[in-house]
Design a protein around this motif. Structure first.
Motif, PDB file in Angstrom:
ATOM      1  N   TYR A 147       0.849  -1.193   0.000  1.00  0.00           N
ATOM      2  CA  TYR A 147       0.000   0.000   0.000  1.00  0.00           C
ATOM      3  C   TYR A 147       0.881   1.237   0.000  1.00  0.00           C
ATOM      4  O   TYR A 147       2.066   1.173   0.316  1.00  0.00           O
ATOM      5  N   GLY A 148       0.281   2.362  -0.353  1.00  0.00           N
ATOM      6  CA  GLY A 148       1.047   3.593  -0.495  1.00  0.00           C
ATOM      7  C   GLY A 148       1.198   4.357   0.807  1.00  0.00           C
ATOM      8  O   GLY A 148       0.624   3.994   1.840  1.00  0.00           O
ATOM      9  N   ASP A 149       1.969   5.438   0.740  1.00  0.00           N
ATOM     10  CA  ASP A 149       2.226   6.242   1.935  1.00  0.00           C
ATOM     11  C   ASP A 149       0.996   7.029   2.382  1.00  0.00           C
ATOM     12  O   ASP A 149       0.860   7.345   3.559  1.00  0.00           O
ATOM     13  N   VAL A 150       0.093   7.329   1.453  1.00  0.00           N
ATOM     14  CA  VAL A 150      -1.154   7.988   1.872  1.00  0.00           C
ATOM     15  C   VAL A 150      -2.071   6.951   2.519  1.00  0.00           C
ATOM     16  O   VAL A 150      -2.609   7.165   3.609  1.00  0.00           O
ATOM     17  N   ALA A 151      -2.205   5.805   1.876  1.00  0.00           N
ATOM     18  CA  ALA A 151      -3.044   4.732   2.421  1.00  0.00           C
ATOM     19  C   ALA A 151      -2.599   4.341   3.825  1.00  0.00           C
ATOM     20  O   ALA A 151      -3.429   3.964   4.665  1.00  0.00           O
ATOM     21  N   ALA A 152      -1.300   4.455   4.087  1.00  0.00           N
ATOM     22  CA  ALA A 152      -0.764   4.050   5.399  1.00  0.00           C
ATOM     23  C   ALA A 152      -1.366   4.863   6.546  1.00  0.00           C
ATOM     24  O   ALA A 152      -1.258   4.477   7.713  1.00  0.00           O
ATOM     25  N   ASN A 153      -2.015   5.984   6.233  1.00  0.00           N
ATOM     26  CA  ASN A 153      -2.644   6.806   7.278  1.00  0.00           C
ATOM     27  C   ASN A 153      -4.076   6.379   7.580  1.00  0.00           C
ATOM     28  O   ASN A 153      -4.703   6.938   8.473  1.00  0.00           O
ATOM     29  N   LEU A 154      -4.596   5.436   6.821  1.00  0.00           N
ATOM     30  CA  LEU A 154      -6.019   5.141   6.944  1.00  0.00           C
ATOM     31  C   LEU A 154      -6.344   4.108   8.032  1.00  0.00           C
ATOM     32  O   LEU A 154      -5.526   3.238   8.340  1.00  0.00           O
ATOM     33  N   GLY A 155      -7.565   4.217   8.524  1.00  0.00           N
ATOM     34  CA  GLY A 155      -8.028   3.367   9.620  1.00  0.00           C
ATOM     35  C   GLY A 155      -7.862   1.872   9.403  1.00  0.00           C
ATOM     36  O   GLY A 155      -7.369   1.181  10.299  1.00  0.00           O
ATOM     37  N   PRO A 156      -8.230   1.342   8.221  1.00  0.00           N
ATOM     38  CA  PRO A 156      -8.116  -0.116   8.044  1.00  0.00           C
ATOM     39  C   PRO A 156      -6.686  -0.624   8.250  1.00  0.00           C
ATOM     40  O   PRO A 156      -6.481  -1.753   8.694  1.00  0.00           O
ATOM     41  N   VAL A 157      -5.704   0.225   7.945  1.00  0.00           N
ATOM     42  CA  VAL A 157      -4.308  -0.201   8.116  1.00  0.00           C
ATOM     43  C   VAL A 157      -4.004  -0.323   9.616  1.00  0.00           C
ATOM     44  O   VAL A 157      -3.423  -1.314  10.079  1.00  0.00           O
ATOM     45  N   ALA A 158      -4.448   0.677  10.381  1.00  0.00           N
ATOM     46  CA  ALA A 158      -4.202   0.662  11.825  1.00  0.00           C
ATOM     47  C   ALA A 158      -4.847  -0.570  12.464  1.00  0.00           C
ATOM     48  O   ALA A 158      -4.224  -1.258  13.283  1.00  0.00           O
ATOM     49  N   GLU A 159      -6.057  -0.873  12.062  1.00  0.00           N
ATOM     50  CA  GLU A 159      -6.741  -2.033  12.641  1.00  0.00           C
ATOM     51  C   GLU A 159      -6.045  -3.329  12.240  1.00  0.00           C
ATOM     52  O   GLU A 159      -5.998  -4.288  13.005  1.00  0.00           O
ATOM     53  N   THR A 160      -5.524  -3.345  11.026  1.00  0.00           N
ATOM     54  CA  THR A 160      -4.859  -4.573  10.570  1.00  0.00           C
ATOM     55  C   THR A 160      -3.542  -4.791  11.322  1.00  0.00           C
ATOM     56  O   THR A 160      -3.193  -5.931  11.634  1.00  0.00           O
ATOM     57  N   TYR A 161      -2.813  -3.707  11.631  1.00  0.00           N
ATOM     58  CA  TYR A 161      -1.593  -3.871  12.449  1.00  0.00           C
ATOM     59  C   TYR A 161      -1.972  -4.566  13.762  1.00  0.00           C
ATOM     60  O   TYR A 161      -1.306  -5.493  14.215  1.00  0.00           O
ATOM     61  N   HIS A 162      -3.045  -4.074  14.350  1.00  0.00           N
ATOM     62  CA  HIS A 162      -3.471  -4.605  15.646  1.00  0.00           C
ATOM     63  C   HIS A 162      -3.786  -6.104  15.555  1.00  0.00           C
ATOM     64  O   HIS A 162      -3.235  -6.909  16.309  1.00  0.00           O
ATOM     65  N   LEU A 163      -4.655  -6.474  14.602  1.00  0.00           N
ATOM     66  CA  LEU A 163      -5.074  -7.880  14.511  1.00  0.00           C
ATOM     67  C   LEU A 163      -3.932  -8.789  14.072  1.00  0.00           C
ATOM     68  O   LEU A 163      -3.770  -9.889  14.596  1.00  0.00           O
ATOM     69  N   ALA A 164      -3.152  -8.309  13.100  1.00  0.00           N
ATOM     70  CA  ALA A 164      -2.065  -9.153  12.584  1.00  0.00           C
ATOM     71  C   ALA A 164      -1.051  -9.444  13.693  1.00  0.00           C
ATOM     72  O   ALA A 164      -0.548 -10.564  13.808  1.00  0.00           O
ATOM     73  N   ALA A 165      -0.774  -8.427  14.525  1.00  0.00           N
ATOM     74  CA  ALA A 165       0.177  -8.628  15.620  1.00  0.00           C
ATOM     75  C   ALA A 165      -0.433  -9.548  16.683  1.00  0.00           C
ATOM     76  O   ALA A 165       0.207 -10.484  17.164  1.00  0.00           O
ATOM     77  N   LEU A 166      -1.703  -9.295  17.007  1.00  0.00           N
ATOM     78  CA  LEU A 166      -2.383 -10.083  18.053  1.00  0.00           C
ATOM     79  C   LEU A 166      -2.435 -11.557  17.683  1.00  0.00           C
ATOM     80  O   LEU A 166      -2.180 -12.430  18.505  1.00  0.00           O
TER      81      LEU A 166
END
Ligand SMILES: Cc1ncc(C[n+]2csc(CCOP(=O)(O)OP(=O)(O)O)c2C)c(N)n1
Ligand SMILES: [Mg+2]
Length: 321
Positions: A147-166
């Motif tokens: 994904y791009g540097d703009v997309a990296a600011n979006l909510g779905p990315v933040a939630e995916t970091y959380h779930l993927a790590a968990l």
């Protein structure tokens, strides 16, 4: 690596060929767009080729990729057929989505490619789903979500970091940071993943060998079941956002400077020559790639247009009512 370094050289030549194929293919797509043969959106990744080519070195059959709308490079790196990609761009029935999807909407599960997504950041949670499925099946396959540097600011990315790590998902996040200069406060893009305990590597995305090395380390970690990993590749796009964007927000000087000093293909070519590869071998690769791209365009132009009824009857037979 073997003692005489010939395996390294093979890898480097494969990287070079992959990058060149992406560039020549996209140049041709740009031309066909200019001739009015491609309708709708067309986002090129010229300049960014080293990121996908480098990643590809760490991927194995069975691994999966999911990307943004800027996806032709990912498709070609995955081994999808250039002729059928071009046919899709031209809205032809022989295309990967029977000519109904266009540039942003091609899929080829057999090649481990799951789109092509027009909704910014949508591919990132989809990547988590693909990774979850592989873990559920107890395979060793990994999924790469780019994904791009703009997309990296979006909510779905933040939630995916959380779930993927968990859930310690076998997911490799890749930020294709082409420095759109997106408005942002706070820590750097990849620090947000680090805050979830996800290991992060920042690499020069204009150097295919650096990307390949980072990808190999990351893939080893993810494949071993140690959870997600993030690569942030600093790259640069020569063209505008899409064919409809004249990119007036960047100066021609800036682009030409990057092209002269950091171009991933010219750099790799020069490196290969320094390492003793002959001009003749490189010219053979250039000619072979040119032939593949010309054939792809000819195939696409000669093939039949999409049939309006192409998708609906097939779907109506399959969808339970
Ligand atoms: C949810 C959503 N919001 C907005 C858009 C419009 N949009 C398309 S591309 C783009 C910028 C994306 O930049 P980046 O993520 O850095 O990727 P790049 O285009 O540089 O590869 C925006 C805002 C969209 N497609 N989807
Ligand atoms: Mg960007």
């Amino acid at each position: 690596m073997v003692a005489d370094g010939s395996s390294d050289r093979e890898d480097a030549l494969t990287d070079y060929r992959r990058m060149l194929l992406i560039r020549r293919f996209e140049e041709k797509a740009g031309q066909l767009f200019g001739m009015g043969l491609i309708e709708g959106y067309c986002h090129l990744c010229i300049g960014q080729e080293a990121v996908v080519a480098g990643l590809e070195r760490a991927l194995r059959p069975g691994d999966r990729r999911v990307a943004s709308y800027r996806a032709h490079g990912h498709m070609l790196a995955a081994g999808m057929e250039p002729g059928r990609i071009m046919a899709e761009l031209l809205g032809r029935a022989a295309g990967y989505s029977r000519g109904h999807g266009g540039s942003m909407h091609m899929f080829s599960p057999d090649d481990g490619f799951y789109g092509g997504h027009g909704m910014l950041a949508a591919q990132v949670p989809i990547g988590a789903g693909l990774a979850f499925a592989e873990r559920y099946r107890r395979s060793n396959n990994i999924t790469v979500a780019s994904y791009g540097d703009v997309a990296a600011n979006l909510g779905p990315v933040a939630e995916t970091y959380h779930l993927a790590a968990l859930w310690a998902l076998p997911l490799l996040f890749v930020i294709e940071n082409n420095q759109d200069g997106a408005a942002r406060r706070g820590p750097g893009l990849s620090d947000r993943a680090a805050a979830h305990g996800i290991p992060v590597a920042r690499v020069d995305g204009m150097d295919v060998t650096r990307v390949a090395e980072a990808a190999e380390t990351a893939a080893l970690h993810v494949r071993a079941g140690k959870g997600p990993y993030l690569i942030e590749a600093q790259t640069y796009r020569y063209r505008g956002h899409s064919m409809a964007d004249p990119a007036k927000y960047r100066t021609l000087d800036e682009m030409q400077k990057v092209r002269a000093e950091r171009d991933p293909i010219a750099r790799e070519r020069a490196r290969l020559v320094t390492e003793g590869l002959s001009e003749k071998t490189l010219k053979e690769v250039d000619a072979e790639v040119k032939e593949v791209v010309t054939a792809a365009a000819e195939f696409a132009r000669a093939s039949a247009p999409a049939r309006p009824e192409g998708i609906a009857p097939a779907l109506s037979a399959e969808v339970p009512r």
